[in-house]
Write an enzyme that holds these catalytic residues in place. Structure first.
Site, PDB file in Angstrom:
ATOM      1  N   TYR A   1      -2.180   5.615  -4.632  1.00 20.25           N
ATOM      2  CA  TYR A   1      -2.989   6.509  -4.300  1.00 20.25           C
ATOM      3  C   TYR A   1      -2.631   7.728  -5.001  1.00 20.25           C
ATOM      4  O   TYR A   1      -1.447   8.010  -4.901  1.00 20.25           O
ATOM      5  CB  TYR A   1      -3.630   7.024  -2.852  1.00 20.25           C
ATOM      6  CG  TYR A   1      -4.332   5.921  -2.180  1.00 20.25           C
ATOM      7  CD1 TYR A   1      -5.565   5.473  -2.670  1.00 20.25           C
ATOM      8  CD2 TYR A   1      -3.846   5.202  -1.059  1.00 20.25           C
ATOM      9  CE1 TYR A   1      -6.444   4.721  -1.969  1.00 20.25           C
ATOM     10  CE2 TYR A   1      -4.804   4.368  -0.203  1.00 20.25           C
ATOM     11  CZ  TYR A   1      -5.855   4.245  -0.690  1.00 20.25           C
ATOM     12  OH  TYR A   1      -6.822   3.306   0.135  1.00 20.25           O
TER      13      TYR A   1
ATOM     14  N   THR B   1      -5.411   2.619  -7.030  1.00 22.26           N
ATOM     15  CA  THR B   1      -6.886   2.489  -6.337  1.00 22.26           C
ATOM     16  C   THR B   1      -7.649   3.851  -6.506  1.00 22.26           C
ATOM     17  O   THR B   1      -7.226   4.762  -6.478  1.00 22.26           O
ATOM     18  CB  THR B   1      -6.661   2.476  -4.758  1.00 22.26           C
ATOM     19  OG1 THR B   1      -6.186   1.329  -4.572  1.00 22.26           O
ATOM     20  CG2 THR B   1      -8.050   2.253  -4.011  1.00 22.26           C
TER      21      THR B   1
ATOM     22  N   SER C   1       0.865  -1.190   0.032  1.00 21.61           N
ATOM     23  CA  SER C   1      -0.147   0.102   0.122  1.00 21.61           C
ATOM     24  C   SER C   1       0.791   1.284  -0.025  1.00 21.61           C
ATOM     25  O   SER C   1       1.907   1.320   0.684  1.00 21.61           O
ATOM     26  CB  SER C   1      -0.802  -0.092   1.333  1.00 21.61           C
ATOM     27  OG  SER C   1      -1.384   1.305   1.575  1.00 21.61           O
TER      28      SER C   1
ATOM     29  N   ARG D   1      -8.285  -8.168   5.303  1.00 25.51           N
ATOM     30  CA  ARG D   1      -8.330  -8.168   6.942  1.00 25.51           C
ATOM     31  C   ARG D   1      -7.745  -9.362   7.243  1.00 25.51           C
ATOM     32  O   ARG D   1      -6.877  -9.408   8.389  1.00 25.51           O
ATOM     33  CB  ARG D   1      -9.419  -7.986   7.441  1.00 25.51           C
ATOM     34  CG  ARG D   1     -10.063  -6.407   7.205  1.00 25.51           C
ATOM     35  CD  ARG D   1     -11.556  -6.465   7.599  1.00 25.51           C
ATOM     36  NE  ARG D   1     -12.036  -5.241   7.505  1.00 25.51           N
ATOM     37  CZ  ARG D   1     -12.772  -4.792   6.402  1.00 25.51           C
ATOM     38  NH1 ARG D   1     -12.812  -5.719   5.517  1.00 25.51           N
ATOM     39  NH2 ARG D   1     -13.382  -3.682   6.161  1.00 25.51           N
TER      40      ARG D   1
ATOM     41  N   GLY E   1     -12.870  -8.368  -1.109  1.00 25.15           N
ATOM     42  CA  GLY E   1     -13.982  -8.068  -0.045  1.00 25.15           C
ATOM     43  C   GLY E   1     -14.920  -9.106   0.463  1.00 25.15           C
ATOM     44  O   GLY E   1     -15.795  -9.835  -0.217  1.00 25.15           O
TER      45      GLY E   1
ATOM     46  N   HIS F   1     -13.819  -1.911  -1.363  1.00 28.02           N
ATOM     47  CA  HIS F   1     -12.699  -1.534  -0.321  1.00 28.02           C
ATOM     48  C   HIS F   1     -12.989  -2.237   0.933  1.00 28.02           C
ATOM     49  O   HIS F   1     -12.732  -1.594   1.852  1.00 28.02           O
ATOM     50  CB  HIS F   1     -12.669  -0.020  -0.179  1.00 28.02           C
ATOM     51  CG  HIS F   1     -11.282   0.581   0.198  1.00 28.02           C
ATOM     52  ND1 HIS F   1     -10.377   1.209  -1.081  1.00 28.02           N
ATOM     53  CD2 HIS F   1     -10.555   0.628   1.033  1.00 28.02           C
ATOM     54  CE1 HIS F   1      -9.391   1.794  -0.418  1.00 28.02           C
ATOM     55  NE2 HIS F   1      -9.398   1.263   1.073  1.00 28.02           N
TER      56      HIS F   1
HETATM   57  C1  LIG Z   1      -6.707  -1.951   7.653  1.00 30.64           C
HETATM   58  C2  LIG Z   1      -6.812  -1.689   6.170  1.00 30.64           C
HETATM   59  C3  LIG Z   1      -6.164  -0.630   5.370  1.00 30.64           C
HETATM   60  C4  LIG Z   1      -6.343  -0.736   4.060  1.00 30.64           C
HETATM   61  N1  LIG Z   1      -5.661   0.247   3.255  1.00 30.64           N
HETATM   62  C5  LIG Z   1      -5.810   0.195   1.872  1.00 30.64           C
HETATM   63  C6  LIG Z   1      -4.918   0.892   1.192  1.00 30.64           C
HETATM   64  O1  LIG Z   1      -3.990   1.514   1.673  1.00 30.64           O
HETATM   65  N2  LIG Z   1      -5.093   0.991  -0.128  1.00 30.64           N
HETATM   66  C7  LIG Z   1      -6.046   0.317  -0.710  1.00 30.64           C
HETATM   67  O2  LIG Z   1      -6.221   0.315  -2.107  1.00 30.64           O
HETATM   68  N3  LIG Z   1      -6.948  -0.629  -0.084  1.00 30.64           N
HETATM   69  C8  LIG Z   1      -6.841  -0.678   1.111  1.00 30.64           C
HETATM   70  N4  LIG Z   1      -7.521  -1.350   1.954  1.00 30.64           N
HETATM   71  C9  LIG Z   1      -8.627  -2.298   1.409  1.00 30.64           C
HETATM   72  C10 LIG Z   1      -8.174  -3.621   0.907  1.00 30.64           C
HETATM   73  O3  LIG Z   1      -7.139  -3.559  -0.236  1.00 30.64           O
HETATM   74  C11 LIG Z   1      -9.112  -4.363   0.407  1.00 30.64           C
HETATM   75  O4  LIG Z   1      -9.946  -3.977  -0.656  1.00 30.64           O
HETATM   76  C12 LIG Z   1     -10.173  -4.955   1.462  1.00 30.64           C
HETATM   77  O5  LIG Z   1      -9.422  -5.093   2.758  1.00 30.64           O
HETATM   78  C13 LIG Z   1     -10.842  -6.322   1.097  1.00 30.64           C
HETATM   79  O6  LIG Z   1     -11.633  -6.795   1.838  1.00 30.64           O
HETATM   80  P1  LIG Z   1     -11.307  -7.827   3.001  1.00 30.64           P
HETATM   81  O7  LIG Z   1     -10.692  -7.277   4.144  1.00 30.64           O
HETATM   82  O8  LIG Z   1     -12.877  -8.134   3.396  1.00 30.64           O
HETATM   83  O9  LIG Z   1     -10.612  -8.808   2.353  1.00 30.64           O
HETATM   84  C14 LIG Z   1      -7.496  -1.565   3.432  1.00 30.64           C
HETATM   85  C15 LIG Z   1      -8.289  -2.505   4.187  1.00 30.64           C
HETATM   86  C16 LIG Z   1      -7.729  -2.544   5.511  1.00 30.64           C
HETATM   87  C17 LIG Z   1      -8.544  -3.800   6.477  1.00 30.64           C
END
Ligand SMILES: Cc1cc2nc3c(=O)[nH]c(=O)nc-3n(C[C@H](O)[C@H](O)[C@H](O)COP(=O)(O)O)c2cc1C
Length: 449
Positions: free
Chosen positions: A165, A191, A142, A365, A342, A310
């Site tokens: 980003y 993203t 990220s 997660r 997701g 997301h």
């Molecule tokens: C703690 C956390 C931080 C995240 N940070 C980013 C990020 O910096 N950039 C991004 O594109 N998505 C981010 N996401 C979204 C994840 O890339 C992803 O789309 C999402 O966690 C998928 O769902 P899941 O947690 O149910 O697998 C983040 C998700 C979490 C849980």
């Protein structure tokens, strides 16, 4: 009588052996491996992570926007899909290998980008990347990571992609792209679903801020989780390593406000073009839910899209990712690869996503929870659970490789005739002519409906 004596002897022997092994077992209870072996599902790991982390940190990872309806929908819609069990197929060997953007991976699961992962464990993104690479897959680092592009490139030299980003400061964006190129990140994941920061109310309630602010609540949280607190003090990793904000920034701001200050809400398809020109390598667009946007993404030259809400962290009124997948697959029409994230929590979910046209799943997660429980070994355990479950789901669905997974695996997705022909394997497989005639019969049976 002799039986009773025999039984008493048996119990004595067992007690003696249990007592002898007690010290080692007590030592073992404290070892992360022991805890990991007790985790039989990703939900078990989530429960363990909740016990290991201060509340504000757990909630930052676990939480989602507003009422967290989209988060729940992501799970529910996976659970509502059903896979046909198929029988009498030789499933003694199951092959999970596939490729993404021409890169071979050992299973169709990739590490989603997650910001501030160093909060869960001091090895943060490096540990997640290394575990995924060891399992034959890859990680998406990220922009908001707690380890920098260069640090991860050095300590996790296997396959990895970089997530971008687009910030208001385009000089910073150009600099990140150059560092990702220099660090041999093979693809860029842009993203695009953060035009505004999602309102994550758990973070508000917990006073989650960058840099962290010491409050009575955070102090109490730290005291209740001494192991985490000791690690945190020894190797603090509460920073956005790729951003010019440091732990010593004078003013703490909530994450939502921080994002609002930094995210560029004027990003459009022209910006995608701007990024593509500067990057030059494979481009993935993450956060596509609408088929019209999917079509635009392919026109803008995306090599792949990630169907993603997301993880419910942005727009609580969005549909689940899995429900949005089929229309995106249709809109892309084979001109780009389609991935999804997701709510993937079971191996069967991966099968379902692939059956609906995804090439691979990203998981967010659960890897952070595995990391919180036992560092790199915890992430490896998460991958192993997903792998085992996927293999089992495939075996019980009568498919042995990624090639065999298609809509016919899912209840209600294809006619009996199509499913029979596609799935019966080489011996029973009818010829093209038989297939046509079978389709004819099906047509007759259903009256052409
Ligand atoms: C703690 C956390 C931080 C995240 N940070 C980013 C990020 O910096 N950039 C991004 O594109 N998505 C981010 N996401 C979204 C994840 O890339 C992803 O789309 C999402 O966690 C998928 O769902 P899941 O947690 O149910 O697998 C983040 C998700 C979490 C849980």
């Amino acid at each position: 009588m002799s039986e009773a004596r025999e039984f008493a002897g048996f119990v004595r022997q067992q007690l003696r052996s249990d007592l002898r092994s007690l010290p080692a077992r007590v030592r073992g209870f404290r070892a992360p491996e022991w805890r990991l072996n007790r985790a039989n599902s990703l939900e078990d790991l989530r429960t363990m992570a909740r016990a290991s982390l201060p509340r504000a940190v757990f909630d930052f990872v676990d939480g989602a926007a507003n009422d967290e309806v989209a988060l729940a929908r992501n799970r529910q819609d996976f659970q509502d899909l059903r896979i046909y069990p198929r029988v009498l197929v030789d499933v003694s060997s199951i092959d999970l290998t596939t490729s993404v953007l021409g890169m071979p991976i050992a299973l169709p699961v990739i590490g989603a980008p997650t910001g501030l992962t160093g909060l869960a464990h001091h090895r943060g993104e490096i540990a997640v990347a290394r575990a995924l690479q060891a399992a034959g897959s890859l990680y998406v680092l990220s922009t908001m990571a707690s380890y920098s592009i260069d640090e991860v490139a050095a300590d996790a030299p296997g396959p990895k992609w970089f997530q971008l980003y687009v910030w208001k400061d385009r000089g910073l964006v150009t600099d990140m792209l150059q560092r990702a190129q220099a660090g041999a990140y093979q693809a860029l994941v842009m993203t695009v679903d953060c035009a505004r920061a999602g309102k994550r109310e758990r973070d508000y309630r917990n006073g989650f801020s960058i840099p962290p602010r010491m409050t009575m609540r955070s102090l109490a949280g730290g005291m209740c989780h001494p192991r985490w607190s000791i690690e945190f003090v020894r190797h603090a990793r509460f920073k956005l390593a790729n951003m010019p904000v440091s732990d010593s920034a004078p003013e703490a701001v909530t994450l939502t406000r921080f994002n609002a200050q930094q995210f560029d809400a004027s990003v459009t398809w022209e910006t995608v073009e701007w990024v593509r020109e500067r990057w030059g390598g494979p481009l993935v667009i993450k956060g596509i839910m609408d088929p019209a946007d999917a079509a635009m993404a392919t026109m803008a030259g995306a090599d792949a899209v990630v169907v993603s809400n997301h993880g419910g962290r942005q727009f609580d009124d969005a549909p689940s990712s899995i429900s949005a997948l089929p229309a995106v697959v249709d809109a892309v029409a084979g001109s780009a690869e389609v991935y999804i994230d997701g709510g993937v929590r079971r191996g069967g979910d991966v099968l379902k996503a692939l059956a609906l046209g995804a090439r691979a799943c990203l998981v967010g997660r659960p890897f952070v929870f595995g990391l919180a429980v036992a560092g790199e070994a915890g992430v490896s355990r998460t991958i192993a659970l997903l792998r085992e479950e996927l293999e089992t789901a495939m075996a019980l669905a009568g498919v042995t490789s990624m090639r065999d997974i298609n809509a016919s695996c899912l209840v209600g997705r294809q006619s009996v005739a199509e499913r029979t022909v596609i799935r019966t394997g080489p011996i029973a497989q009818p010829s093209e002519d038989e297939f046509e005639s079978e389709r004819g019969h099906e047509h007759d049976r259903t009256g052409g409906r």
